[in-house]
Design an enzyme around this catalytic site. Structure first.
Site, short mmCIF file in Angstrom:
data_model
loop_
_atom_site.label_atom_id
_atom_site.label_comp_id
_atom_site.label_asym_id
_atom_site.label_seq_id
_atom_site.Cartn_x
_atom_site.Cartn_y
_atom_site.Cartn_z
N ASP A 77 17.34 -29.23 -19.88
CA ASP A 77 17.48 -27.78 -19.67
C ASP A 77 17.55 -27.44 -18.18
OD1 ASP A 77 14.80 -28.60 -19.57
OD2 ASP A 77 14.04 -26.62 -20.11
N ASP A 163 9.83 -26.16 -13.31
CA ASP A 163 8.79 -26.35 -14.32
C ASP A 163 7.61 -27.04 -13.65
OD1 ASP A 163 10.61 -25.36 -16.07
OD2 ASP A 163 10.94 -27.22 -17.17
N ASP A 195 7.75 -20.70 -13.09
CA ASP A 195 7.71 -21.10 -14.50
C ASP A 195 6.74 -20.16 -15.21
OD1 ASP A 195 7.40 -22.41 -16.92
OD2 ASP A 195 6.62 -24.27 -16.07
N HIS A 364 -0.32 -34.75 -27.80
CA HIS A 364 0.70 -34.08 -26.98
C HIS A 364 0.01 -32.99 -26.18
CE1 HIS A 364 4.45 -32.29 -25.69
NE2 HIS A 364 3.95 -31.12 -26.00
N HIS A 368 3.64 -27.42 -18.93
CA HIS A 368 3.79 -26.14 -18.23
C HIS A 368 2.44 -25.50 -17.93
CE1 HIS A 368 8.16 -26.07 -18.93
NE2 HIS A 368 7.87 -26.62 -20.08
ZN LIG Z 1 10.99 -29.47 -17.62
#
Ligand SMILES: [Zn+2]
Length: 385
Positions: A77, A163, A195, A364, A368
Site C-alpha cells: 500500500d 506507517d 499515521d 499477531h 501501527h
Molecule cells: Zn505499512
C-alpha cells in the site's frame, strides 16, 4: 515589484481517509517530491477489479518537476503503484537497501530496465531534490527498515511519519530515532502528517517481540504440523517463527511464491537469521514426523491463487492439509478481504485443521501506533499544523 512568499502545497493522491494507496506529492515552486506510491485492494463490490492505483494525472502533467519518489517502506500500500507510475514518467526512486531488495524484482517483472532508477539511502542521509531536501528518519513498524520523511521547505519541515509504531523492543534491535524527531521539533516542523490507522485504540500498542510467547504456545501444543500464515513481508514475524521452531525442535519449509522470494532475499541479505539446520525444502517434509514441522505459507488475505487457499480447497499440488494440522493465523484481515479469509478458515476446519486466530497470548500485533504513541510523536515534533 511585490515579492511573493512561495507556497508549499501538499497534494494527497491517495491514502487519506482510507486504508491503502498511500501517495502524497509535496510541491514548492518548480520542485515536487512524492512520498510513497501505493496501491489498494478493491472492495467486495468492485467486481472484476484486481487492484486500485492512485490517479497520476497531476504527476504526468508536471513530470519535469518531479525530483524523486521517496519510499517510507516496502508494503504494497506504499510501493505497489510504482510500476504504473514509472510506466508514465521517468523519476528516480529513493529507498533503503531492504526496500530495494523487495521491490526491484517486482519492477523488473513489469518494466524495461531503463525505466528503473533506484537510489539507496540510509536513515539520516539528506537527499537534495531541487530546492527541497528530504531526510529519512528511522522508525519502527511491521517490516524492517522503515522511515519517516522530513522534507525541508522554505517554510520549515513538512514531516510524514509513514506507517509507524514506537516499539522499544523491536525484533532487529533497531529503535526509532526518537532523538532526531525531537531535534526536528526544535528546528521547526510546520506540518505533521501522521499515521492514524489505530487512532481509536487507547494506550500503547504491544511490541512485535511479544508475539514470540504466542507462537511458542501454539508450536508446543500443536499435535501435528504447524502452518503459519502472515504477510510475506513481515520479516520480524518470520524471524520469531524461525526462532521458536528451532527452540521447539521443528524444521521449517516455505511455500507460496512471494513468501519464498522474500525469505530467500532476506536470508541472503542477513535480514533473516535462520537458526542452523532449521530450513528444509518442501520435498524433505516427508522425512520428518508431523510434530517436527512448521510450514510458512502465503494466503493471509485469502488471495485465491495463494498456497493456503488452494490447500484449503485441496487443489494445491505440492502439499495437502491433513487431520491434526494447526494453522496459526498470524495476521489481520485488510478491510475488504474478510469474506475470502473466513471462507478459507472454514474450509480448513472442515478438513480437520485446527485454526488459531484469536488466542489469549496474541500471535499477531499491529504495526501501527496507538493513541499514546501518536501523542508522543506530536509532542516530540511539536508541529505548527
Ligand atoms: Zn505499512
Amino acid at each position: 515589484m511585490e515579492r511573493r512568499m512561495s507556497v508549499v502545497q501538499v497534494i494527497p493522491l491517495g491514502g487519506v481517509g482510507e486504508i491503502g494507496k498511500n501517495c502524497t506529492a509535496v510541491r514548492e515552486g518548480e520542485d515536487i517530491v512524492l512520498i510513497d506510491c501505493g496501491l489498494s485492494f478493491p472492495d467486495e463490490d468492485m467486481m472484476g477489479v484486481d487492484i486500485v492505483i492512485p490517479d497520476f494525472t497531476y504527476l504526468v502533467e508536471n513530470a519535469d518537476k518531479v525530483r524523486g519518489v521517496f519510499l517510507t517502506h516496502a508494503h504494497e500500500d506504499h510501493v505497489g503503484g510504482l510500476p504504473y507510475l514509472l510506466k508514465q514518467i521517468r523519476v528516480p526512486v529513493y529507498c533503503t537497501e531492504f526496500t530495494q531488495a523487495l521491490i526491484r524484482q517486482k519492477l523488473e517483472e513489469r518494466l524495461t530496465r531503463d525505466r528503473i532508477d533506484i537510489r539507496v539511502f540510509k536513515p539520516g542521509d539528506i537527499i537534495q531534490a531541487g530546492k527541497l531536501s528530504v531526510e529519512p528518519v528511522r522508525v519502527t513498524h511491521s517490516i524492517p527498515e522503515n522511515c519517516s520523511m522530513a522534507i525541508r521547505t522554505s517554510h520549515g519541515i513538512v514531516l510524514f511519519t509513514g506507517d509507524f509504531k514506537f516499539d522499544f523492543t523491536p525484533v532487529d534491535g533497531k529503535l526509532a530515532n526518537i532523538t532526531r524527531f525531537g531535534e526536528l521539533g526544535v528546528e521547526g516542523v510546520v506540518a505533521l502528517f501522521s499515521d492514524s490507522t489505530n487512532v481509536d485504540r487507547t494506550g500503547w500498542g504491544p511490541s512485535e517481540s511479544t508475539v514470540t510467547e504466542g507462537l511458542r504456545a501454539v508450536f508446543t501444543s500443536a499435535p501435528g504440523r504447524v502452518l503459519i500464515t502472515t504477510f510475506a513481508s513481515n520479516i520480524h514475524r518470520l524471524q520469531q517463527a524461525y526462532d521458536v521452531a528451532a527452540e521447539t525442535g521443528r524444521k521449517v519449509a516455505v511455500i507460496g511464491r512471494r513468501m519464498e522470494q522474500n525469505v530467500d532475499i532476506c536470508e541472503r541479505l542477513g535480514y533473516l537469521k535462520v537458526p542452523k539446520e532449521t530450513r528444509i525444502r518442501l520435498d524433505e517434509v516427508q522425512n520428518y514426523p508431523d510434530d517436527k514441522l512448521v510450514i510458512f505459507t502465503t494466503g493471509s488475505q485469502g488471495e485465491p491463487m495463494s498456497a493456503l487457499v488452494q490447500m484449503s480447497k485441496g487443489t494445491y499440488g505440492r502439499m495437502q492439509i491433513k487431520r491434526g494440522d494447526t494453522l496459526a493465523y498470524s495476521a489481520r484481515p485488510i478491510p475488504g478481504n474478510e469474506g475470502a479469509i473466513w471462507r478459507t478458515i472454514n474450509r480448513l476446519f472442515e478438513q480437520g485443521c485446527r485454526v488459531v486466530y484469536d488466542s489469549p497470548t496474541p500471535i499477531h500485533v499491529s504495526g501501527h501506533a496507538y493513541q499514546e504513541e501518536l501523542k508522543m510523536m506530536v509532542n516530540l515534533t511539536r508541529p505548527y499544523y
